[in-house]
Motif scaffolding. Structure first.
Motif, PDB file in Angstrom:
ATOM      1  N   THR A 145      37.934  50.587  17.609  1.00 18.50           N
ATOM      2  CA  THR A 145      36.713  50.113  16.958  1.00 18.50           C
ATOM      3  C   THR A 145      35.660  49.694  17.975  1.00 18.50           C
ATOM      4  OG1 THR A 145      37.584  47.856  16.844  1.00 18.50           O
ATOM      5  CG2 THR A 145      37.987  49.282  14.940  1.00 18.50           C
ATOM      6  N   THR A 146      34.430  49.691  17.545  1.00 14.31           N
ATOM      7  CA  THR A 146      33.325  49.184  18.351  1.00 14.31           C
ATOM      8  C   THR A 146      32.325  48.519  17.422  1.00 14.31           C
ATOM      9  OG1 THR A 146      31.656  49.759  20.004  1.00 14.31           O
ATOM     10  CG2 THR A 146      32.043  51.369  18.272  1.00 14.31           C
ATOM     11  N   TYR A 147      31.665  47.476  17.934  1.00 14.45           N
ATOM     12  CA  TYR A 147      30.757  46.685  17.117  1.00 14.45           C
ATOM     13  C   TYR A 147      29.434  46.447  17.832  1.00 14.45           C
ATOM     14  CZ  TYR A 147      34.918  45.467  14.367  1.00 14.45           C
ATOM     15  OH  TYR A 147      36.041  45.513  13.578  1.00 14.45           O
ATOM     16  N   ALA A 148      28.393  46.322  17.039  1.00 16.00           N
ATOM     17  CA  ALA A 148      27.131  45.834  17.578  1.00 16.00           C
ATOM     18  C   ALA A 148      27.326  44.366  17.952  1.00 16.00           C
ATOM     19  CB  ALA A 148      26.033  45.967  16.532  1.00 16.00           C
ATOM     20  N   ASP A 149      26.524  43.892  18.891  1.00 17.54           N
ATOM     21  CA  ASP A 149      26.683  42.510  19.348  1.00 17.54           C
ATOM     22  C   ASP A 149      26.573  41.518  18.197  1.00 17.54           C
ATOM     23  OD1 ASP A 149      25.030  42.938  22.584  1.00 17.54           O
ATOM     24  OD2 ASP A 149      27.104  43.273  21.952  1.00 17.54           O
ATOM     25  N   PHE A 150      25.658  41.759  17.270  1.00 14.43           N
ATOM     26  CA  PHE A 150      25.462  40.802  16.182  1.00 14.43           C
ATOM     27  C   PHE A 150      26.662  40.775  15.228  1.00 14.43           C
ATOM     28  CE2 PHE A 150      24.873  43.718  12.733  1.00 14.43           C
ATOM     29  CZ  PHE A 150      24.239  44.814  13.279  1.00 14.43           C
ATOM     30  N   ALA A 151      27.480  41.833  15.260  1.00 11.82           N
ATOM     31  CA  ALA A 151      28.612  41.932  14.353  1.00 11.82           C
ATOM     32  C   ALA A 151      29.914  41.384  14.946  1.00 11.82           C
ATOM     33  CB  ALA A 151      28.818  43.384  13.945  1.00 11.82           C
ATOM     34  N   LYS A 152      29.964  41.279  16.246  1.00 12.25           N
ATOM     35  CA  LYS A 152      31.196  40.827  16.893  1.00 12.25           C
ATOM     36  C   LYS A 152      31.564  39.419  16.453  1.00 12.25           C
ATOM     37  CE  LYS A 152      30.519  43.703  20.984  1.00 12.25           C
ATOM     38  NZ  LYS A 152      30.192  43.736  22.429  1.00 12.25           N
ATOM     39  N   GLY A 153      32.812  39.240  16.061  1.00 14.26           N
ATOM     40  CA  GLY A 153      33.301  37.945  15.629  1.00 14.26           C
ATOM     41  C   GLY A 153      33.014  37.621  14.172  1.00 14.26           C
ATOM     42  N   ARG A 154      32.151  38.390  13.526  1.00 12.89           N
ATOM     43  CA  ARG A 154      31.826  38.133  12.116  1.00 12.89           C
ATOM     44  C   ARG A 154      32.220  39.290  11.202  1.00 12.89           C
ATOM     45  NH1 ARG A 154      26.627  37.336  10.311  1.00 12.89           N
ATOM     46  NH2 ARG A 154      25.756  38.792  11.845  1.00 12.89           N
ATOM     47  N   PHE A 155      32.099  40.514  11.679  1.00 11.36           N
ATOM     48  CA  PHE A 155      32.370  41.694  10.863  1.00 11.36           C
ATOM     49  C   PHE A 155      33.652  42.371  11.343  1.00 11.36           C
ATOM     50  CE2 PHE A 155      27.598  42.678   9.867  1.00 11.36           C
ATOM     51  CZ  PHE A 155      27.460  41.399   9.353  1.00 11.36           C
ATOM     52  N   THR A 156      34.373  42.979  10.403  1.00 12.28           N
ATOM     53  CA  THR A 156      35.577  43.727  10.737  1.00 12.28           C
ATOM     54  C   THR A 156      35.566  45.057  10.000  1.00 12.28           C
ATOM     55  OG1 THR A 156      36.849  41.689  11.025  1.00 12.28           O
ATOM     56  CG2 THR A 156      38.092  43.730  10.755  1.00 12.28           C
ATOM     57  N   ILE A 157      35.674  46.128  10.757  1.00 16.33           N
ATOM     58  CA  ILE A 157      35.738  47.456  10.162  1.00 16.33           C
ATOM     59  C   ILE A 157      37.195  47.890  10.083  1.00 16.33           C
ATOM     60  CG2 ILE A 157      35.446  48.653  12.381  1.00 16.33           C
ATOM     61  CD1 ILE A 157      33.818  50.792  10.892  1.00 16.33           C
TER      62      ILE A 157
END
Length: 125
Positions: A57-69
């Motif tokens: 997985t990879t996340y945008a910075d704003f999503a890290k720690g808050r969103f989970t794919i």
């Protein structure tokens, strides 16, 4: 023809949680990278998160720690769980998939070949 259909959008208060899901049909996408993007009013579509076939997985910075794919290969679906939502998360969220197989997660809009119609997420402050 691949079709992607999002569901689960809605309105939530700031600090709350919401999960959006995407169901794929027309082709099994277990070997394909998939992703989530969002577009707020007046802004360009931006990357949120992506997942590949391993799954990596990879996340945008704003999503890290808050969103989970995540994805369910058996059901041919993917989901995005969003926690601690903020008003700036308000946007239309789009599900996307890459046509080629065995590729790493992609962060660029033009890397994706299939798109859903989007689902509105509104976060009230």
């Amino acid at each position: 023809q691949v079709q992607l259909v999002e569901s689960g959008g809605g309105m939530v208060q700031a600090g709350g949680s919401l999960t959006v899901s995407c169901a794929a049909s027309g082709r099994t996408l277990g070997r394909n990278a998939m992703g989530w993007f969002r577009q707020a009013v007046g802004k360009e579509r931006e990357f949120v998160a992506a997942i590949d076939w391993r799954p990596r997985t990879t996340y945008a910075d704003f999503a890290k720690g808050r969103f989970t794919i995540s994805r369910d290969l058996a059901e041919n679906t993917q989901s995005l769980q969003m926690n601690n939502l903020k008003s700036e998360d308000t946007a239309v969220y789009y599900c996307a998939a890459v046509a080629a197989i065995y590729l790493d997660p992609r962060e660029q809009v033009d890397s994706y070949d299939y798109w859903g119609q989007g689902t509105q997420v509104t976060v009230s402050s």
